[in-house]
Every structure is written in structure tokens, then in C-alpha cells.
Design a protein around this motif. Sequence first.
Motif, short mmCIF file in Angstrom:
data_model
loop_
_atom_site.label_atom_id
_atom_site.label_comp_id
_atom_site.label_asym_id
_atom_site.label_seq_id
_atom_site.Cartn_x
_atom_site.Cartn_y
_atom_site.Cartn_z
N LEU A 148 0.84 -1.19 0.00
CA LEU A 148 0.00 0.00 0.00
C LEU A 148 0.87 1.24 0.00
O LEU A 148 1.89 1.29 0.69
CB LEU A 148 -0.90 0.02 1.25
CG LEU A 148 -1.79 1.23 1.45
CD1 LEU A 148 -2.90 1.24 0.42
CD2 LEU A 148 -2.36 1.24 2.85
N ARG A 149 0.47 2.24 -0.76
CA ARG A 149 1.09 3.56 -0.72
C ARG A 149 -0.04 4.56 -0.51
O ARG A 149 -1.09 4.46 -1.14
CB ARG A 149 1.80 3.87 -2.03
CG ARG A 149 2.54 5.20 -2.01
CD ARG A 149 3.27 5.47 -3.29
NE ARG A 149 4.24 4.40 -3.54
CZ ARG A 149 5.09 4.40 -4.55
NH1 ARG A 149 5.08 5.40 -5.41
NH2 ARG A 149 5.93 3.41 -4.70
N THR A 150 0.18 5.52 0.37
CA THR A 150 -0.88 6.45 0.72
C THR A 150 -0.32 7.85 0.93
O THR A 150 0.90 8.02 1.10
CB THR A 150 -1.63 5.98 2.00
OG1 THR A 150 -2.74 6.84 2.26
CG2 THR A 150 -0.71 5.95 3.19
N THR A 151 -1.18 8.83 0.89
CA THR A 151 -0.83 10.20 1.27
C THR A 151 -1.93 10.70 2.21
O THR A 151 -3.03 10.16 2.25
CB THR A 151 -0.75 11.15 0.07
OG1 THR A 151 -2.03 11.22 -0.56
CG2 THR A 151 0.30 10.71 -0.93
N THR A 152 -1.61 11.75 2.96
CA THR A 152 -2.62 12.35 3.82
C THR A 152 -3.65 13.07 2.97
O THR A 152 -3.33 13.58 1.88
CB THR A 152 -1.99 13.36 4.80
OG1 THR A 152 -1.26 14.33 4.06
CG2 THR A 152 -1.07 12.65 5.78
N PRO A 153 -4.88 13.14 3.45
CA PRO A 153 -5.89 13.91 2.71
C PRO A 153 -5.60 15.41 2.83
O PRO A 153 -4.87 15.84 3.73
CB PRO A 153 -7.20 13.55 3.41
CG PRO A 153 -6.86 12.86 4.66
CD PRO A 153 -5.42 12.46 4.61
N GLU A 154 -6.17 16.18 1.93
CA GLU A 154 -6.04 17.64 1.99
C GLU A 154 -6.79 18.15 3.23
O GLU A 154 -7.83 17.61 3.61
CB GLU A 154 -6.63 18.28 0.74
CG GLU A 154 -5.86 17.98 -0.52
CD GLU A 154 -4.51 18.68 -0.56
OE1 GLU A 154 -4.42 19.84 -0.12
OE2 GLU A 154 -3.55 18.06 -1.03
N PRO A 155 -6.28 19.22 3.85
CA PRO A 155 -6.97 19.78 5.02
C PRO A 155 -8.37 20.27 4.63
O PRO A 155 -8.61 20.67 3.49
CB PRO A 155 -6.09 20.96 5.43
CG PRO A 155 -4.85 20.88 4.63
CD PRO A 155 -5.07 19.92 3.51
N MET A 156 -9.25 20.25 5.61
CA MET A 156 -10.64 20.65 5.37
C MET A 156 -10.86 22.15 5.61
O MET A 156 -11.96 22.63 5.50
CB MET A 156 -11.57 19.85 6.28
CG MET A 156 -11.40 18.36 6.19
SD MET A 156 -12.21 17.55 4.82
CE MET A 156 -13.91 17.82 5.14
N GLY A 157 -9.82 22.88 5.98
CA GLY A 157 -9.96 24.32 6.16
C GLY A 157 -10.08 24.78 7.60
O GLY A 157 -10.07 25.96 7.88
N VAL A 158 -10.20 23.85 8.55
CA VAL A 158 -10.30 24.22 9.96
C VAL A 158 -9.03 23.75 10.65
O VAL A 158 -8.80 22.55 10.79
CB VAL A 158 -11.55 23.58 10.61
CG1 VAL A 158 -11.62 23.95 12.08
CG2 VAL A 158 -12.81 23.99 9.88
N ASP A 159 -8.20 24.69 11.07
CA ASP A 159 -6.94 24.34 11.72
C ASP A 159 -7.21 23.59 13.02
O ASP A 159 -8.06 23.99 13.81
CB ASP A 159 -6.12 25.60 11.99
CG ASP A 159 -4.69 25.28 12.38
OD1 ASP A 159 -4.21 24.18 12.04
OD2 ASP A 159 -4.05 26.14 13.02
N GLY A 160 -6.53 22.50 13.22
CA GLY A 160 -6.70 21.69 14.42
C GLY A 160 -7.74 20.60 14.29
O GLY A 160 -7.85 19.74 15.15
N GLU A 161 -8.53 20.63 13.22
CA GLU A 161 -9.53 19.59 13.01
C GLU A 161 -8.83 18.26 12.69
O GLU A 161 -7.87 18.22 11.94
CB GLU A 161 -10.45 19.97 11.85
CG GLU A 161 -11.51 18.93 11.56
CD GLU A 161 -12.42 19.35 10.40
OE1 GLU A 161 -13.35 18.59 10.11
OE2 GLU A 161 -12.19 20.42 9.81
N VAL A 162 -9.32 17.19 13.27
CA VAL A 162 -8.76 15.87 13.01
C VAL A 162 -9.45 15.27 11.78
O VAL A 162 -10.67 15.25 11.69
CB VAL A 162 -8.95 14.93 14.22
CG1 VAL A 162 -8.47 13.53 13.89
CG2 VAL A 162 -8.20 15.48 15.43
N ILE A 163 -8.63 14.85 10.84
CA ILE A 163 -9.13 14.19 9.63
C ILE A 163 -8.73 12.72 9.73
O ILE A 163 -7.57 12.40 9.99
CB ILE A 163 -8.51 14.81 8.37
CG1 ILE A 163 -8.83 16.29 8.27
CG2 ILE A 163 -8.98 14.07 7.12
CD1 ILE A 163 -8.03 17.02 7.21
#
Length: 79
Positions: free
Chosen positions: A42-57
Amino acid sequence: QHSNNNNNNNNIERIVLEFTGSISGIQYDRYGSVWIDGIELLRTTTPEPMGVDGEVISWTVERDVTEYASVLLMGGDGG
């Protein structure tokens, strides 16, 4: 996880790798991979931020790795 009708490794129907990750803050292009015995599963990357700093994705990826059953069931050397 794997499903097996007869508790016999030769009759495994399916092996699924489930990878779950979570990240907070602004993170771009964080890469990761899962390798066993020199095989990249498996190869993966983090998702793009949702725009709210500190929000856990959080995210989960499932991949059918049945084709690697012989390596997975014998165990790896850790390298």
C-alpha cells in the motif's frame, strides 16, 4: 483480516489490508507505505486539510492483498 472456509491456508478466499490514519492541523503531501518482505502492499498520502486548523481528519483504506497470500501467511523477515 482474511476469510477462510476450512481453516486451511491453501483455501483462503480473500485477504484484506485495512489501513486507518488520522492527522490534525495543516498537513500536505505526507506519504506513507506498507511493505512486507520487499513487497509494497500500500502507498498512501494524507488527505487535503478541510480548512479548519486543528480539526482531526481520519481516513480508512482497504486493499485486497490476496495475491500476496504466500508471503503473508509465511511471515516476513521484518526487512
